[in-house]
Enzyme design. Structure first.
Site, PDB file in Angstrom:
ATOM      1  N   LYS A 126      42.648  50.085  36.690  1.00  0.00           N
ATOM      2  CA  LYS A 126      42.710  48.655  36.376  1.00  0.00           C
ATOM      3  C   LYS A 126      43.955  48.097  37.040  1.00  0.00           C
ATOM      4  CE  LYS A 126      40.537  45.436  34.016  1.00  0.00           C
ATOM      5  NZ  LYS A 126      39.107  45.263  33.707  1.00  0.00           N
ATOM      6  N   ASP A 166      38.138  40.429  37.086  1.00  0.00           N
ATOM      7  CA  ASP A 166      38.327  40.419  35.629  1.00  0.00           C
ATOM      8  C   ASP A 166      38.787  38.997  35.330  1.00  0.00           C
ATOM      9  OD1 ASP A 166      38.521  42.383  33.147  1.00  0.00           O
ATOM     10  OD2 ASP A 166      40.289  41.134  33.003  1.00  0.00           O
ATOM     11  N   THR A 210      27.577  41.637  33.462  1.00  0.00           N
ATOM     12  CA  THR A 210      28.282  41.972  32.212  1.00  0.00           C
ATOM     13  C   THR A 210      27.655  41.236  31.026  1.00  0.00           C
ATOM     14  OG1 THR A 210      30.284  42.236  33.532  1.00  0.00           O
ATOM     15  CG2 THR A 210      30.552  42.216  31.156  1.00  0.00           C
ATOM     16  N   SER A 383      28.616  47.155  39.505  1.00  0.00           N
ATOM     17  CA  SER A 383      29.575  47.349  40.602  1.00  0.00           C
ATOM     18  C   SER A 383      29.301  48.673  41.310  1.00  0.00           C
ATOM     19  CB  SER A 383      31.012  47.356  40.069  1.00  0.00           C
ATOM     20  OG  SER A 383      31.485  46.040  39.932  1.00  0.00           O
TER      21      SER A 383
HETATM   22  P1  NDP Z   1      36.981  34.740  33.074  1.00  0.00           P
HETATM   23  O1  NDP Z   1      38.315  34.510  33.656  1.00  0.00           O
HETATM   24  O2  NDP Z   1      35.772  34.402  33.871  1.00  0.00           O
HETATM   25  O3  NDP Z   1      36.866  33.974  31.670  1.00  0.00           O
HETATM   26  C1  NDP Z   1      37.735  34.237  30.618  1.00  0.00           C
HETATM   27  C2  NDP Z   1      37.422  33.271  29.481  1.00  0.00           C
HETATM   28  O4  NDP Z   1      38.159  33.639  28.338  1.00  0.00           O
HETATM   29  C3  NDP Z   1      37.822  31.845  29.809  1.00  0.00           C
HETATM   30  O5  NDP Z   1      36.976  30.954  29.135  1.00  0.00           O
HETATM   31  C4  NDP Z   1      39.247  31.778  29.257  1.00  0.00           C
HETATM   32  O6  NDP Z   1      39.665  30.462  28.915  1.00  0.00           O
HETATM   33  C5  NDP Z   1      39.122  32.626  28.012  1.00  0.00           C
HETATM   34  N1  NDP Z   1      40.426  33.247  27.716  1.00  0.00           N
HETATM   35  C6  NDP Z   1      41.116  34.087  28.523  1.00  0.00           C
HETATM   36  N2  NDP Z   1      42.278  34.452  27.946  1.00  0.00           N
HETATM   37  C7  NDP Z   1      42.309  33.819  26.764  1.00  0.00           C
HETATM   38  C8  NDP Z   1      43.249  33.797  25.700  1.00  0.00           C
HETATM   39  N3  NDP Z   1      44.388  34.477  25.746  1.00  0.00           N
HETATM   40  N4  NDP Z   1      42.947  33.033  24.644  1.00  0.00           N
HETATM   41  C9  NDP Z   1      41.786  32.338  24.584  1.00  0.00           C
HETATM   42  N5  NDP Z   1      40.857  32.328  25.550  1.00  0.00           N
HETATM   43  C10 NDP Z   1      41.124  33.062  26.621  1.00  0.00           C
HETATM   44  O7  NDP Z   1      36.957  36.282  32.651  1.00  0.00           O
HETATM   45  P2  NDP Z   1      35.717  37.222  32.343  1.00  0.00           P
HETATM   46  O8  NDP Z   1      34.617  36.448  31.712  1.00  0.00           O
HETATM   47  O9  NDP Z   1      35.441  38.000  33.564  1.00  0.00           O
HETATM   48  O10 NDP Z   1      36.348  38.252  31.302  1.00  0.00           O
HETATM   49  C11 NDP Z   1      36.326  38.017  29.891  1.00  0.00           C
HETATM   50  C12 NDP Z   1      36.545  39.315  29.149  1.00  0.00           C
HETATM   51  O11 NDP Z   1      35.507  40.249  29.512  1.00  0.00           O
HETATM   52  C13 NDP Z   1      37.856  40.055  29.466  1.00  0.00           C
HETATM   53  O12 NDP Z   1      38.280  40.741  28.308  1.00  0.00           O
HETATM   54  C14 NDP Z   1      37.440  41.072  30.523  1.00  0.00           C
HETATM   55  O13 NDP Z   1      38.315  42.176  30.563  1.00  0.00           O
HETATM   56  C15 NDP Z   1      36.071  41.466  29.995  1.00  0.00           C
HETATM   57  N6  NDP Z   1      35.182  42.058  30.968  1.00  0.00           N
HETATM   58  C16 NDP Z   1      34.820  41.409  32.122  1.00  0.00           C
HETATM   59  C17 NDP Z   1      33.950  41.984  33.002  1.00  0.00           C
HETATM   60  C18 NDP Z   1      33.438  41.264  34.199  1.00  0.00           C
HETATM   61  O14 NDP Z   1      32.545  41.792  34.867  1.00  0.00           O
HETATM   62  N7  NDP Z   1      33.925  40.086  34.525  1.00  0.00           N
HETATM   63  C19 NDP Z   1      33.450  43.354  32.797  1.00  0.00           C
HETATM   64  C20 NDP Z   1      33.809  43.918  31.521  1.00  0.00           C
HETATM   65  C21 NDP Z   1      34.678  43.295  30.679  1.00  0.00           C
HETATM   66  P3  NDP Z   1      40.440  29.542  29.999  1.00  0.00           P
HETATM   67  O15 NDP Z   1      39.353  29.016  30.907  1.00  0.00           O
HETATM   68  O16 NDP Z   1      41.097  28.510  29.193  1.00  0.00           O
HETATM   69  O17 NDP Z   1      41.396  30.447  30.715  1.00  0.00           O
END
Ligand code: NDP
Length: 451
Positions: A126, A166, A210, A383
């Protein structure tokens, strides 16, 4: 109580003080392994747990870049190469101001187990940076990504370490990172990054994978517990990024009514059901705030996140809750509120969104719980399918990838259930996931000798 597990946990705490998220992830896994370790003395003899909690390598580097006003900015970059036991290091890059060593190590540790569960030949890693893409111009994001890759390229390769996206790293960032890698290496190593756009080697259905995978896993879990389904269920989904959007899409396709989504500023509630196209426009095209949903939906309600209540979405009544934003968003208090409001199932789209106490509370209150390392593994599995297409110099259709993803998620659920059954853990799939992944990794570790 396994003395061996306790001894390793004490040691991890001591050696990694100041890394609470990493300790939390290790504690969650190792605690679930007690019955397994007690039954087999080889694990202690071969120091399996000690080796599993120690990353093979952690790289920390400086990322200098110049913003649009000409000011020099410095960020910190990380790549943890946690385990190459069953394949090249594999795991995403996160760009978010909260990124630090603890967060990257917890994510890398989880990734090792998740990747083992997919049944595909991928190790775990990571990385990321404390860079915040929010509010930056495309040119600034590009200069940052180029500087980040100028260092990272020394450590990765399609048979060595394969990063992906991510939080904060989507198709735009992957494009800039790939361009710089190709320029420095002067070779077209398509499989060095995944999550690429389809125009230059990405896989169809990776964007959706995902979120779709989470729903496929949940569907299996619901079916296996009383023949339930998404049809007619109320669903709340935190986040409005990649995972949340495609979880919403698939849940709606299966007949669920998604009534709430969120971002880091707050959450929206639409009693008529979320209009997903509006969320996609706001988040994927305009890169705006979720509050803007109210412009076209006067009947929807917006609740601002506050320091006291950073995740107001969990106060909303729902049948199924899908945390898809970030780590530790469901505290014990939030879990109590969800249970009080009648939640029947929780599925982790994000990594470690539920605290250990909250997981225990859900299980004690007969709430079905789908753990992240199993339920959100569809992204990394796809992936790996992208990597194999790059190696074959060939493309699968959307339907072919989607079918493979569906099968992988069914198999992951079966592995979790079988392991839980073997140790008489009922429907504790969180423990089942940890045990199934651990058993496979431990076997590979013993076979490969002391390395
Ligand atoms: P994105 O950046 O596309 O979206 C993240 C979302 O979560 C946004 O809406 C963001 O809000 C919100 N967010 C992020 N941090 C915070 C916080 N501290 N408090 C509140 N809201 C928050 O990321 P992903 O959708 O790719 O990832 C989301 C989760 O899924 C993560 O935990 C990631 O590790 C996990 N994940 C992702 C994968 C993937 O393929 N993308 C695979 C497996 C797991 P804002 O727009 O305001 O930033």
């Amino acid at each position: 109580m396994s003395m061996y597990v306790e001894k390793v946990l004490d040691d991890v705490k001591l050696k990694n003080s100041g890394e609470p998220e990493f300790f939390q992830a290790v504690d969650e896994v190792l605690s679930a392994l007690k019955p397994v370790v007690e039954k087999n003395g080889d694990y202690e003899k071969f120091a399996i747990l000690e080796r599993m909690v120690e990353p093979e390598r952690l790289i920390i580097f400086r990322i200098p870049w110049v913003d649009d006003s000409g000011k020099i900015r410095i960020n910190r970059g990380y790549r943890v190469q946690f385990s190459s036991l069953i394949g090249p290091y594999k795991g995403g890059l996160r760009f978010h101001p909260s990124v630090n060593q603890s967060i990257i190590k917890f994510l890398g540790f989880e990734q090792v187990f998740k990747n083992a569960l997919t049944g595909l030949p991928i190790g775990g890693g990571k990385g990321g940076s404390d860079f915040d893409p929010k509010g930056k111009s495309d040119a600034e994001v590009m200069r940052f990504c180029q500087s980040f890759m100028t260092e990272l390229q020394r450590h990765i390769g399609q048979d060595v370490d394969v990063p992906a996206g991510d939080i904060g790293v989507g198709a735009r960032e992957i494009g800039y990172l790939f361009g710089q890698y190709k320029r420095i290496k002067d070779a077209y190593e398509g499989g060095v990054l995944t999550g690429k756009s389809v125009a230059y080697g990405g896989s169809l259905a990776r964007t959706e994978a995902t979120g779709y995978g989470l729903i496929y896993f949940m569907r299996e879990m619901l079916k296996s517990n009383g023949g339930n389904s998404f049809e007619g269920k109320t669903v709340t989904i935190s986040g409005s990024g990649n995972v949340a959007i495609y979880a919403c899409q698939k849940a709606q396709e299966l007949g669920a009514k998604v009534v709430a989504m969120s971002d880091s500023n707050g959450c929206i509630y639409d009693k008529y059901g979320i209009e997903l196209n509006d969320i996609k426009r706001i988040k994927e095209v305009e890169r705006g705030r979720i509050k803007n949903y109210l412009i076209n939906h006067k009947e929807a309600v917006y609740t601002e996140a506050t320091a006291e209540n950073p995740f107001p979405i969990w106060s909303i009544k729902t049948d199924i809750a899908l945390p898809c934003a970030t780590q530790n968003e469901i505290s014990l208090d939030a879990a109590k509120l969800l249970v009080q409001n009648g939640v029947t199932a929780v599925g982790e789209g994000a990594n470690m969104p539920t605290s250990m106490e909250a997981i225990e509370y859900f299980l004690a209150n007969n709430v079905l719980f789908a753990p992240a390392k199993a339920a959100n593994a569809g992204g990394v599995a796809t992936s790996a399918i992208e990597m194999s297409q790059n190696s074959m110099r060939f493309y699968y259709t959307f339907e072919e990838v989607d079918r493979k993803l569906e099968n992988i998620m069914k198999n992951i659920f079966k592995s979790c259930k079988d392991a839980a059954d073997r140790y008489e853990l009922g429907n504790n799939y969180a423990a089942g996931a940890n045990i199934a992944a651990f058993t496979k990794l431990a076997e590979a570790m013993i076979a490969q000798g002391v390395v």
